[in-house]
Motif scaffolding. Sequence first.
Motif, PDB file in Angstrom:
ATOM      1  N   GLY A  33      84.528  56.490  39.457  1.00  0.00           N
ATOM      2  CA  GLY A  33      83.278  57.205  39.281  1.00  0.00           C
ATOM      3  C   GLY A  33      82.683  57.041  37.908  1.00  0.00           C
ATOM      4  N   CYS A  34      81.592  57.743  37.700  1.00  0.00           N
ATOM      5  CA  CYS A  34      80.876  57.745  36.427  1.00  0.00           C
ATOM      6  C   CYS A  34      81.836  58.166  35.316  1.00  0.00           C
ATOM      7  N   PRO A  35      81.947  57.401  34.248  1.00  0.00           N
ATOM      8  CA  PRO A  35      82.865  57.768  33.162  1.00  0.00           C
ATOM      9  C   PRO A  35      82.451  59.042  32.426  1.00  0.00           C
ATOM     10  N   VAL A  36      81.201  59.449  32.594  1.00  0.00           N
ATOM     11  CA  VAL A  36      80.724  60.650  31.906  1.00  0.00           C
ATOM     12  C   VAL A  36      81.003  61.906  32.734  1.00  0.00           C
ATOM     13  N   CYS A  37      80.604  61.899  34.014  1.00  0.00           N
ATOM     14  CA  CYS A  37      80.727  63.122  34.830  1.00  0.00           C
ATOM     15  C   CYS A  37      81.702  62.982  35.990  1.00  0.00           C
ATOM     16  N   ALA A  38      82.262  61.795  36.200  1.00  0.00           N
ATOM     17  CA  ALA A  38      83.281  61.531  37.220  1.00  0.00           C
ATOM     18  C   ALA A  38      82.777  61.578  38.656  1.00  0.00           C
ATOM     19  N   VAL A  39      81.473  61.690  38.865  1.00  0.00           N
ATOM     20  CA  VAL A  39      80.982  61.634  40.233  1.00  0.00           C
ATOM     21  C   VAL A  39      81.177  60.199  40.743  1.00  0.00           C
ATOM     22  N   PRO A  40      81.603  60.017  42.003  1.00  0.00           N
ATOM     23  CA  PRO A  40      81.844  58.657  42.508  1.00  0.00           C
ATOM     24  C   PRO A  40      80.610  57.767  42.412  1.00  0.00           C
ATOM     25  N   THR A  41      80.810  56.557  41.883  1.00  0.00           N
ATOM     26  CA  THR A  41      79.738  55.570  41.796  1.00  0.00           C
ATOM     27  C   THR A  41      80.308  54.194  42.127  1.00  0.00           C
ATOM     28  N   GLU A  42      79.427  53.262  42.441  1.00  0.00           N
ATOM     29  CA  GLU A  42      79.865  51.896  42.703  1.00  0.00           C
ATOM     30  C   GLU A  42      80.470  51.299  41.438  1.00  0.00           C
ATOM     31  N   GLU A  43      81.675  50.765  41.576  1.00  0.00           N
ATOM     32  CA  GLU A  43      82.382  50.088  40.498  1.00  0.00           C
ATOM     33  C   GLU A  43      82.580  50.970  39.258  1.00  0.00           C
ATOM     34  N   GLY A  44      82.509  52.279  39.430  1.00  0.00           N
ATOM     35  CA  GLY A  44      82.743  53.174  38.301  1.00  0.00           C
ATOM     36  C   GLY A  44      81.678  53.131  37.232  1.00  0.00           C
ATOM     37  N   LEU A  45      80.447  52.788  37.614  1.00  0.00           N
ATOM     38  CA  LEU A  45      79.359  52.703  36.632  1.00  0.00           C
ATOM     39  C   LEU A  45      78.804  54.091  36.323  1.00  0.00           C
ATOM     40  N   THR A  46      78.156  54.225  35.169  1.00  0.00           N
ATOM     41  CA  THR A  46      77.529  55.492  34.805  1.00  0.00           C
ATOM     42  C   THR A  46      76.445  55.840  35.819  1.00  0.00           C
ATOM     43  N   CYS A  47      76.450  57.086  36.279  1.00  0.00           N
ATOM     44  CA  CYS A  47      75.514  57.488  37.333  1.00  0.00           C
ATOM     45  C   CYS A  47      74.101  57.653  36.776  1.00  0.00           C
ATOM     46  N   GLY A  48      73.128  57.641  37.675  1.00  0.00           N
ATOM     47  CA  GLY A  48      71.726  57.769  37.280  1.00  0.00           C
ATOM     48  C   GLY A  48      71.426  59.079  36.594  1.00  0.00           C
ATOM     49  N   ARG A  49      72.057  60.176  37.051  1.00  0.00           N
ATOM     50  CA  ARG A  49      71.822  61.482  36.448  1.00  0.00           C
ATOM     51  C   ARG A  49      72.230  61.501  34.973  1.00  0.00           C
ATOM     52  N   CYS A  50      73.387  60.904  34.659  1.00  0.00           N
ATOM     53  CA  CYS A  50      73.861  60.889  33.268  1.00  0.00           C
ATOM     54  C   CYS A  50      73.054  59.928  32.407  1.00  0.00           C
ATOM     55  N   LEU A  51      72.491  58.898  33.023  1.00  0.00           N
ATOM     56  CA  LEU A  51      71.625  57.987  32.269  1.00  0.00           C
ATOM     57  C   LEU A  51      70.288  58.652  31.948  1.00  0.00           C
ATOM     58  N   ARG A  52      69.733  59.397  32.915  1.00  0.00           N
ATOM     59  CA  ARG A  52      68.433  60.038  32.719  1.00  0.00           C
ATOM     60  C   ARG A  52      68.515  61.252  31.806  1.00  0.00           C
ATOM     61  N   ASP A  53      69.573  62.036  31.979  1.00  0.00           N
ATOM     62  CA  ASP A  53      69.686  63.307  31.254  1.00  0.00           C
ATOM     63  C   ASP A  53      71.141  63.498  30.836  1.00  0.00           C
ATOM     64  N   PRO A  54      71.572  62.786  29.785  1.00  0.00           N
ATOM     65  CA  PRO A  54      72.985  62.823  29.397  1.00  0.00           C
ATOM     66  C   PRO A  54      73.452  64.241  29.071  1.00  0.00           C
ATOM     67  N   PRO A  55      74.616  64.630  29.577  1.00  0.00           N
ATOM     68  CA  PRO A  55      75.159  65.952  29.239  1.00  0.00           C
ATOM     69  C   PRO A  55      75.709  65.970  27.819  1.00  0.00           C
ATOM     70  N   ALA A  56      76.076  67.135  27.355  1.00  0.00           N
ATOM     71  CA  ALA A  56      76.622  67.256  25.996  1.00  0.00           C
ATOM     72  C   ALA A  56      78.043  66.715  25.904  1.00  0.00           C
ATOM     73  N   PHE A  57      78.779  66.720  27.011  1.00  0.00           N
ATOM     74  CA  PHE A  57      80.139  66.171  26.968  1.00  0.00           C
ATOM     75  C   PHE A  57      80.090  64.651  27.071  1.00  0.00           C
ATOM     76  N   ASP A  58      81.172  64.010  26.626  1.00  0.00           N
ATOM     77  CA  ASP A  58      81.194  62.550  26.523  1.00  0.00           C
ATOM     78  C   ASP A  58      81.922  61.850  27.669  1.00  0.00           C
ATOM     79  N   ALA A  59      82.851  62.535  28.308  1.00  0.00           N
ATOM     80  CA  ALA A  59      83.630  61.905  29.376  1.00  0.00           C
ATOM     81  C   ALA A  59      84.261  62.983  30.249  1.00  0.00           C
ATOM     82  N   THR A  60      84.611  62.587  31.475  1.00  0.00           N
ATOM     83  CA  THR A  60      85.294  63.497  32.389  1.00  0.00           C
ATOM     84  C   THR A  60      86.418  62.749  33.087  1.00  0.00           C
ATOM     85  N   HIS A  61      87.595  63.380  33.127  1.00  0.00           N
ATOM     86  CA  HIS A  61      88.762  62.830  33.819  1.00  0.00           C
ATOM     87  C   HIS A  61      89.132  63.808  34.928  1.00  0.00           C
ATOM     88  N   ALA A  62      89.080  63.359  36.176  1.00  0.00           N
ATOM     89  CA  ALA A  62      89.368  64.220  37.324  1.00  0.00           C
ATOM     90  C   ALA A  62      90.618  63.732  38.035  1.00  0.00           C
TER      91      ALA A  62
END
Length: 232
Positions: free
Chosen positions: A47-76
């Motif tokens: 998933g997305c290395p920032v929010c861990a939501v499942p994405t193709e090939e583990g790429l950063t998701c569109g939500r985190c690209l458009r509006d990055p959260p204050a945290f830097d990474a998520t491990h689930a």
Amino acid sequence: MLAVLRRGLPAVANLLLPQDCFVCGDDCGPGPVCAACRTLLPSQPAGCPVCAVPTEEGLTCGRCLRDPPAFDATHAGFAYAFPLDRIVQALKYRHRLALAGFLADALLPLVPPEKAVLLPMPLHVRRLRERGFNQAVEIARPLARAIGLPLELGAVRRVLNTAPQASLPWKARRVNMRGAFRCDASFTGKTVIVVDDVMTTGATLDELARTLKRHGAARVENLVVARTPSPA
């Protein structure tokens, strides 16, 4: 009778007593979940290395690209699905505290290698009185002991007893959390790993990370037992 014996014995002796698997009910020896049922726990897909939501090939998701959260990474550790969801709920609402150590063990391989401070997600004092414990603290304690990282329990407080996030629409959750935390310490230059049970939209984790960074944290990473599916 066996349950009474367990409560009265030290932890080492407790491990020697047969236990019933929380998931299937069969004997499982030490630990609350048997080896067979551990294989049934739902793995978290790439998933997305920032929010861990499942994405193709583990790429950063569109939500985190458009509006990055204050945290830097998520491990689930897991996806929030059966039977892992029942394990988390039993810890949180049925006081099955033995499950906290099991979940901490599962998170061990995900702890980032850099030197950091572990910070369990704080509960508001009213919620803490109602529940009697903070499930994030119960998971973080054995984790901190196992990896030798400092555990920060008093520097950050939850000062707003906000409405439960699960009761709100997705878009209202970030507004609900504004100003929810107060920090009484400096985290200047530190990496902070926030430990929590379940991540949904990430609004609570985002607000906590925002608070930590206002107090100097160089990096904030989330370490969560489970990630729910994408809001979409």
